[in-house]
Write a protein that holds these residues in place. Structure first.
Motif, PDB file in Angstrom:
ATOM      1  N   LYS A 216       0.790  -1.231   0.000  1.00 26.69           N
ATOM      2  CA  LYS A 216       0.000   0.000   0.000  1.00 26.69           C
ATOM      3  C   LYS A 216       0.831   1.293   0.000  1.00 26.69           C
ATOM      4  CE  LYS A 216      -4.160  -1.823   0.165  1.00 26.69           C
ATOM      5  NZ  LYS A 216      -5.150  -1.596  -0.918  1.00 26.69           N
ATOM      6  N   LYS A 217       2.048   1.231   0.521  1.00 27.37           N
ATOM      7  CA  LYS A 217       2.791   2.483   0.715  1.00 27.37           C
ATOM      8  C   LYS A 217       3.998   2.647  -0.219  1.00 27.37           C
ATOM      9  CE  LYS A 217       1.525   3.260   5.564  1.00 27.37           C
ATOM     10  NZ  LYS A 217       2.067   3.553   6.914  1.00 27.37           N
ATOM     11  N   TYR A 218       4.629   1.545  -0.647  1.00 26.42           N
ATOM     12  CA  TYR A 218       5.739   1.674  -1.587  1.00 26.42           C
ATOM     13  C   TYR A 218       5.241   2.377  -2.853  1.00 26.42           C
ATOM     14  CZ  TYR A 218       9.188  -1.546   0.563  1.00 26.42           C
ATOM     15  OH  TYR A 218      10.112  -2.143   1.372  1.00 26.42           O
ATOM     16  N   PHE A 219       6.065   3.243  -3.431  1.00 25.33           N
ATOM     17  CA  PHE A 219       5.754   3.782  -4.739  1.00 25.33           C
ATOM     18  C   PHE A 219       5.766   2.649  -5.764  1.00 25.33           C
ATOM     19  CE2 PHE A 219       7.363   8.442  -4.113  1.00 25.33           C
ATOM     20  CZ  PHE A 219       6.538   8.565  -3.006  1.00 25.33           C
ATOM     21  N   LYS A 220       4.967   2.788  -6.785  1.00 26.88           N
ATOM     22  CA  LYS A 220       4.867   1.745  -7.809  1.00 26.88           C
ATOM     23  C   LYS A 220       6.232   1.438  -8.419  1.00 26.88           C
ATOM     24  CE  LYS A 220       2.377   0.580 -12.066  1.00 26.88           C
ATOM     25  NZ  LYS A 220       1.385   1.058 -13.071  1.00 26.88           N
TER      26      LYS A 220
ATOM     27  N   ARG B 147       9.180   1.855  -7.082  1.00 28.83           N
ATOM     28  CA  ARG B 147      10.061   1.203  -6.114  1.00 28.83           C
ATOM     29  C   ARG B 147       9.730  -0.277  -5.997  1.00 28.83           C
ATOM     30  NH1 ARG B 147      14.356   2.695  -5.962  1.00 28.83           N
ATOM     31  NH2 ARG B 147      13.634   4.831  -5.628  1.00 28.83           N
ATOM     32  N   LYS B 148       8.445  -0.621  -5.999  1.00 35.36           N
ATOM     33  CA  LYS B 148       8.046  -2.034  -5.963  1.00 35.36           C
ATOM     34  C   LYS B 148       8.623  -2.782  -7.156  1.00 35.36           C
ATOM     35  CE  LYS B 148       3.539  -1.228  -5.190  1.00 35.36           C
ATOM     36  NZ  LYS B 148       2.087  -1.493  -4.939  1.00 35.36           N
ATOM     37  N   SER B 149       8.571  -2.153  -8.298  1.00 35.98           N
ATOM     38  CA  SER B 149       9.080  -2.782  -9.515  1.00 35.98           C
ATOM     39  C   SER B 149      10.593  -2.971  -9.457  1.00 35.98           C
ATOM     40  CB  SER B 149       8.700  -1.920 -10.728  1.00 35.98           C
ATOM     41  OG  SER B 149       9.248  -2.446 -11.911  1.00 35.98           O
ATOM     42  N   THR B 150      11.295  -1.937  -8.980  1.00 32.62           N
ATOM     43  CA  THR B 150      12.758  -2.009  -8.880  1.00 32.62           C
ATOM     44  C   THR B 150      13.189  -3.104  -7.912  1.00 32.62           C
ATOM     45  OG1 THR B 150      12.964   0.356  -9.353  1.00 32.62           O
ATOM     46  CG2 THR B 150      14.841  -0.707  -8.293  1.00 32.62           C
ATOM     47  N   VAL B 151      12.516  -3.176  -6.772  1.00 31.91           N
ATOM     48  CA  VAL B 151      12.831  -4.202  -5.776  1.00 31.91           C
ATOM     49  C   VAL B 151      12.590  -5.594  -6.350  1.00 31.91           C
ATOM     50  CG1 VAL B 151      12.089  -5.189  -3.567  1.00 31.91           C
ATOM     51  CG2 VAL B 151      12.461  -2.720  -3.763  1.00 31.91           C
TER      52      VAL B 151
ATOM     53  N   PHE C 296       9.686   4.380  -0.176  1.00 30.43           N
ATOM     54  CA  PHE C 296       9.456   3.206   0.671  1.00 30.43           C
ATOM     55  C   PHE C 296       8.274   3.438   1.629  1.00 30.43           C
ATOM     56  CE2 PHE C 296      13.857   2.664  -0.662  1.00 30.43           C
ATOM     57  CZ  PHE C 296      13.897   1.316  -0.974  1.00 30.43           C
ATOM     58  N   GLY C 297       7.524   4.489   1.411  1.00 28.95           N
ATOM     59  CA  GLY C 297       6.339   4.750   2.221  1.00 28.95           C
ATOM     60  C   GLY C 297       6.612   5.439   3.536  1.00 28.95           C
ATOM     61  N   SER C 298       7.762   6.077   3.654  1.00 27.26           N
ATOM     62  CA  SER C 298       8.139   6.695   4.930  1.00 27.26           C
ATOM     63  C   SER C 298       7.387   7.996   5.184  1.00 27.26           C
ATOM     64  CB  SER C 298       9.654   6.952   4.958  1.00 27.26           C
ATOM     65  OG  SER C 298      10.042   7.757   3.864  1.00 27.26           O
ATOM     66  N   ASP C 299       7.322   8.372   6.459  1.00 29.36           N
ATOM     67  CA  ASP C 299       6.642   9.588   6.892  1.00 29.36           C
ATOM     68  C   ASP C 299       7.648  10.721   7.052  1.00 29.36           C
ATOM     69  OD1 ASP C 299       4.244   8.129   7.119  1.00 29.36           O
ATOM     70  OD2 ASP C 299       4.760   7.519   9.174  1.00 29.36           O
TER      71      ASP C 299
END
Length: 293
Positions: free
Chosen positions: A133-137, A139-143, A268-271
């Motif tokens: 829910k929080k990772y940018f799209k 970033r998810k792909s890169t990981v 990475f969804g950080s605040d």
């Protein structure tokens, strides 16, 4: 009333008690850490150690100046704190010291308008939810594409320290790099150093350097082998560390004021955690010195 106390006169039993019971407590205000990072520091105290504010300084030819030590992100006011008390500390600091730069902790709020810097932070949470829910799209792909890399814990041995020396960016002086290595060895001796590496066919692509606190990790450095950066080892490393730890330990990214780094940390969804700073030029410093001397 704010009182200025020299290092040798600090009641460290009262200081430690104030720190331990404060909502603002962080790693940098601990005596042992400040003693290592700053050659000189003293203390501002409100009441009978109801609130305290460590002041690191360096000695110049004619006067001393307040300067945040290398690798120390946030200090500020700890203990009983509200805008009124914080303003008293701020006024005392500006009136009685020559300040090059000083960083308050993110809990400290002021009526006076101050410059802010950015920090990014991930509280303890479910990893699956964080990634979904929080990772940018992107970033998810890169990981996902970097899963062929191998994840290992590494240690403060000669080969890893050489990798860090050769790939650390942002330190202009060789003496600063030497101090960083000493700092790592200091943390290692205290059992507060954690380092992880990503490998491609036995070649080290990246190293993440972490301060291991009781309830959270702090990212002290993320080193890239420029020749192998196309493998996205940095993304792979952060994701794997979060996968293994974020459900029991928070993660402090330790920065984010530079645009490219900010985007990376946010992905990475950080605040966002903003903290106030005082920054003065040499010209401002001379003007202030003339006022208070």
């Amino acid at each position: 009333m704010i009182e200025r106390i020299k290092y040798q006169d600090i009641d460290f039993e009262k200081y430690n008690n104030c720190i331990e019971n404060s909502v603002q407590k962080n790693y940098y205000c601990e005596k042992e850490i400040l003693d290592f990072l700053s050659k000189n520091w003293e203390l501002l105290v409100y009441g009978d150690y109801e609130a305290v504010m460590p002041i690191p300084f360096v000695k110049k030819t004619f006067f001393k100046v307040v300067l945040m030590p290398l690798f120390c992100q946030q200090l500020g006011i700890f203990g009983k704190s509200n805008e009124l008390i914080n303003e008293k500390f701020l006024k005392f600091l500006k009136t009685n010291y020559n300040v090059i730069n000083y960083s308050f902790n993110f809990h400290n709020d002021f009526e006076t308008k101050l410059v802010t810097k950015k920090n990014f932070y991930l509280p303890v949470q479910e990893y699956a939810f964080l990634r979904r829910k929080k990772y940018f799209k992107g970033r998810k792909s890169t990981v996902k594409t970097a899963q062929y890399l191998e994840f290992r814990e590494v240690f403060a041995k000669k080969d890893i320290l050489e990798f860090i020396k050769n790939n650390f960016k942002g330190l202009e002086k060789e003496s600063d790099m030497d101090f960083f290595i000493q700092y790592l060895l200091f943390l290692d001796k205290k059992k507060q150093l954690k380092m992880f590496g990503s490998y491609y066919e036995e070649n080290l692509t990246n190293v993440a350097v972490l301060i291991d606190n009781e309830n959270y990790f702090s990212l002290l450095g993320l080193l890239n082998n420029e020749e192998l950066k196309n493998h996205n080892g940095a993304s792979f490393l952060i994701d794997r560390i979060l996968h293994l730890n974020i459900e029991t330990k928070a993660f402090n990214f330790m920065g984010g004021s530079i645009r490219g780094i900010e985007v990376f940390f946010k992905s990475f969804g950080s605040d966002l955690q903003e903290y106030h700073v005082i920054q003065n030029s040499k010209k401002d410093l001379i003007k202030n010195w003339l006022k208070i001397s």
